[in-house]
Design a protein around this motif. Structure first.
Motif, PDB file in Angstrom:
ATOM      1  N   LEU A 176     -17.913  95.769  78.957  1.00 14.09           N
ATOM      2  CA  LEU A 176     -18.827  94.703  79.355  1.00 14.09           C
ATOM      3  C   LEU A 176     -19.259  94.857  80.809  1.00 14.09           C
ATOM      4  O   LEU A 176     -18.435  95.071  81.698  1.00 14.09           O
ATOM      5  CB  LEU A 176     -18.150  93.346  79.156  1.00 14.09           C
ATOM      6  CG  LEU A 176     -19.018  92.107  79.414  1.00 14.09           C
ATOM      7  CD1 LEU A 176     -20.194  92.054  78.443  1.00 14.09           C
ATOM      8  CD2 LEU A 176     -18.170  90.843  79.311  1.00 14.09           C
ATOM      9  N   THR A 177     -20.560  94.735  81.044  1.00  6.72           N
ATOM     10  CA  THR A 177     -21.101  94.855  82.390  1.00  6.72           C
ATOM     11  C   THR A 177     -21.539  93.481  82.901  1.00  6.72           C
ATOM     12  O   THR A 177     -21.257  92.453  82.279  1.00  6.72           O
ATOM     13  CB  THR A 177     -22.267  95.852  82.411  1.00  6.72           C
ATOM     14  OG1 THR A 177     -22.673  96.078  83.756  1.00  6.72           O
ATOM     15  CG2 THR A 177     -23.456  95.352  81.598  1.00  6.72           C
ATOM     16  N   VAL A 178     -22.219  93.460  84.044  1.00  7.38           N
ATOM     17  CA  VAL A 178     -22.626  92.200  84.664  1.00  7.38           C
ATOM     18  C   VAL A 178     -24.020  91.790  84.182  1.00  7.38           C
ATOM     19  O   VAL A 178     -24.769  92.581  83.597  1.00  7.38           O
ATOM     20  CB  VAL A 178     -22.603  92.316  86.202  1.00  7.38           C
ATOM     21  CG1 VAL A 178     -21.176  92.437  86.706  1.00  7.38           C
ATOM     22  CG2 VAL A 178     -23.446  93.501  86.674  1.00  7.38           C
ATOM     23  N   TYR A 179     -24.370  90.556  84.471  1.00  7.84           N
ATOM     24  CA  TYR A 179     -25.621  89.968  84.000  1.00  7.84           C
ATOM     25  C   TYR A 179     -26.839  90.799  84.411  1.00  7.84           C
ATOM     26  O   TYR A 179     -27.775  90.977  83.623  1.00  7.84           O
ATOM     27  CB  TYR A 179     -25.742  88.547  84.557  1.00  7.84           C
ATOM     28  CG  TYR A 179     -26.996  87.818  84.148  1.00  7.84           C
ATOM     29  CD1 TYR A 179     -27.079  87.176  82.915  1.00  7.84           C
ATOM     30  CD2 TYR A 179     -28.096  87.754  85.005  1.00  7.84           C
ATOM     31  CE1 TYR A 179     -28.234  86.494  82.540  1.00  7.84           C
ATOM     32  CE2 TYR A 179     -29.248  87.076  84.642  1.00  7.84           C
ATOM     33  CZ  TYR A 179     -29.315  86.453  83.408  1.00  7.84           C
ATOM     34  OH  TYR A 179     -30.453  85.784  83.041  1.00  7.84           O
ATOM     35  N   GLY A 180     -26.836  91.320  85.628  1.00  5.92           N
ATOM     36  CA  GLY A 180     -28.000  92.033  86.137  1.00  5.92           C
ATOM     37  C   GLY A 180     -28.370  93.268  85.346  1.00  5.92           C
ATOM     38  O   GLY A 180     -29.527  93.703  85.371  1.00  5.92           O
ATOM     39  N   PHE A 181     -27.420  93.847  84.628  1.00  6.34           N
ATOM     40  CA  PHE A 181     -27.688  95.072  83.886  1.00  6.34           C
ATOM     41  C   PHE A 181     -28.127  94.825  82.445  1.00  6.34           C
ATOM     42  O   PHE A 181     -28.819  95.653  81.858  1.00  6.34           O
ATOM     43  CB  PHE A 181     -26.448  95.966  83.871  1.00  6.34           C
ATOM     44  CG  PHE A 181     -26.213  96.708  85.148  1.00  6.34           C
ATOM     45  CD1 PHE A 181     -27.176  97.552  85.667  1.00  6.34           C
ATOM     46  CD2 PHE A 181     -25.024  96.550  85.844  1.00  6.34           C
ATOM     47  CE1 PHE A 181     -26.965  98.239  86.852  1.00  6.34           C
ATOM     48  CE2 PHE A 181     -24.804  97.231  87.030  1.00  6.34           C
ATOM     49  CZ  PHE A 181     -25.778  98.069  87.540  1.00  6.34           C
TER      50      PHE A 181
END
Length: 487
Positions: A176-181
């Motif tokens: 899981l990555t961050v919202y911006g990506f």
């Protein structure tokens, strides 16, 4: 001059230079060693980067406060343990021979980078944007992480059967990555938006990231009880720095349970302005420290670096090591009790052969970290039984939290103070972050006004009240650098 004579002169010069060129091992053996307090309980230092030669790993463990490096606990590396002459086998044998002296650290294997692992995951693992690009879903099944946990603990168990493990580093940056990506993919996924409900994206994604990582963390802790488990990284350095900071971060309050100690990541001129400027490294560090203290986590183990080769930065890519020492002294005063020395570009000459007449910058960084670690081994009771004083101001970015430093008349003159909890004694660190040595005057509650010398390499003082007046003594007047004559 005839060509034969010219070639002879060139050959002579090259051979003479080779006689004076040294290896990293030779530099370490010839350098002034850090002086640690006998019986201190600070955790060992570690590193992240390409693995070092066997002899260098041993030297760092014997004299420089580093744990003995195994490398990645990859199944292929662990398979070599049956060969007593293999490097992994020799490392484990040495650690087993004297676990107190050779404390072993390993990098956790991350199957999320294995194509075969990814191809075998269920379709619910993924979300897709309008262009069909695939992203990890916040609602990926727990079974995915349980499967990953089973994969990562098997090599650890095989290492543990041969030697105790002191530290496990999880380099993170997977799943899981961050919202911006990936916001566009998640916002169009009905399963994700339903699970999110009325929560903010920041809170929802932080909760999901922590949930997924804790599956792995719990499995590792159960398999290797007693080892220090450090996760990259627990965030908060950029909190409130600009309006959309949360697009690129998680909430420390959620991630704090993933790592045994808070672990911020701050590298020179990497999403910061260096030691000075409007986005300096110490302000980032104290931003994270402020939230950690608020959550009851006053001590930390951090990912640090003083630069690596980046062509666009030229020589600026490598930080001044005196200033780096001063920065680290401030960070330790703020509660750092150890760290990971990172390096992110394969150096010219590698890590083993002759590297010239001066220690390479990557090695000097590690030595500076060791010198500061040793200094604070003598001040450990201030870290474990002391409190970082908040100072009179709020943090520059996170105005709901204290700045945790004392203001001077100049922005590049930084002063941090700890107060011992069981006696009337203070620890004061003053740093000239711009490299200009000068006096710093601050007023400290309970102690009074003090004027101390702030150096580029930092200055650390112990202070008491005597006859109602503050008295202070410098504990690091003599400074040891990796290279003699460096000031």
């Amino acid at each position: 001059m005839k060509r034969a004579q010219q070639m002879a002169i060139v050959a002579f010069c090259l051979s003479t230079a080779a006689l004076h060129a040294k290896t990293p091992l030779e530099f370490l053996r010839e350098a002034s060693k850090p002086q640690f307090r006998d019986g201190h309980t600070l955790p060992p230092l570690t590193r992240r980067g390409w693995t070092l030669p066997f002899e260098v790993r041993v030297e760092l463990a014997e004299h420089w406060g580093y744990a003995l490096e195994f490398g990645e606990a990859h199944p292929a590396a662990v398979a070599q343990l049956d060969d007593p002459d293999s490097l992994p086998s020799r490392i484990c044998a040495l650690a087993a021979s004297n676990p107190a002296r050779y404390r072993l650290f390993v990098l956790l294997h991350r199957p999320f980078y294995d194509k075969r692992f990814l191809e075998g995951l269920p379709p619910e693992t993924w979300c897709y944007d309008a262009e069909g690009r695939k992203f990890w879903s916040p609602e990926a099944p727990d079974e995915v992480f349980e499967r990953a946990a089973r994969i990562v603990i098997e090599p650890l168990k095989k290492i543990l059967a041969r030697s105790p493990i002191a530290v496990i580093l999880n380099g993170g940056e997977y799943a899981l990555t961050v919202y911006g990506f990936a916001a566009k993919a998640w916002e169009r996924d009905e399963r994700v938006t339903k699970a999110k409900g009325d929560r903010s994206w920041f809170d929802y994604l932080s909760e999901r990231k922590a949930h997924q990582e804790l599956i792995i963390a719990h499995a590792v802790r159960k398999a290797v009880p007693g080892a220090l488990y450090i996760y990259y990284h627990t965030e908060a350095t950029h909190r409130n720095r600009y309006p959309t900071w949360w697009h690129w971060s998680y909430d420390y309050r959620r991630l704090r349970l993933v790592s045994d100690l808070p672990s911020s990541s701050i590298y020179s001129l990497h999403f910061n302005s260096g030691f000075t400027g409007d986005n300096d490294m110490l302000t980032q560090a104290l931003n994270a420290v402020a939230q950690q203290i608020e959550c009851g986590d006053p001590l930390s183990y951090n990912w640090v670096n003083a630069g690596w080769e980046r062509k666009e930065l030229g020589e600026r890519a490598f930080a001044d090591l005196a200033l780096y020492m001063g920065y680290l002294k401030c960070y330790y005063t703020a509660g750092m009790i150890g760290g990971i020395a990172g390096y992110f570009a394969y150096p010219k000459g590698g890590f083993n052969g002759d590297v010239g007449h001066q220690p390479p910058h990557w090695l000097q960084q590690m030595m500076v970290l060791s010198y500061v670690h040793a200094l604070f081994s003598h001040l450990e009771d201030f870290l474990r039984d002391g409190t970082l004083l908040p100072g009179p101001n709020r943090h520059r970015w996170s105005k709901d939290l204290p700045a945790y430093e004392f203001p001077t008349e100049e922005p590049n003159l930084r002063v941090l103070v700890r107060k011992h909890r069981r006696r009337q004694e203070w620890l004061i660190t003053a740093w000239a972050a711009d490299g200009k040595e000068r006096k710093a005057s601050v007023s400290i509650p309970g102690l009074g006004r003090v004027e101390v010398l702030a150096r580029p390499c930092g200055s650390v003082y112990r202070a008491i009240l005597q006859d109602g007046r503050p008295r202070w003594t410098q504990v690091d007047e003599r400074v040891v650098y990796p290279v003699e004559g460096h000031r």
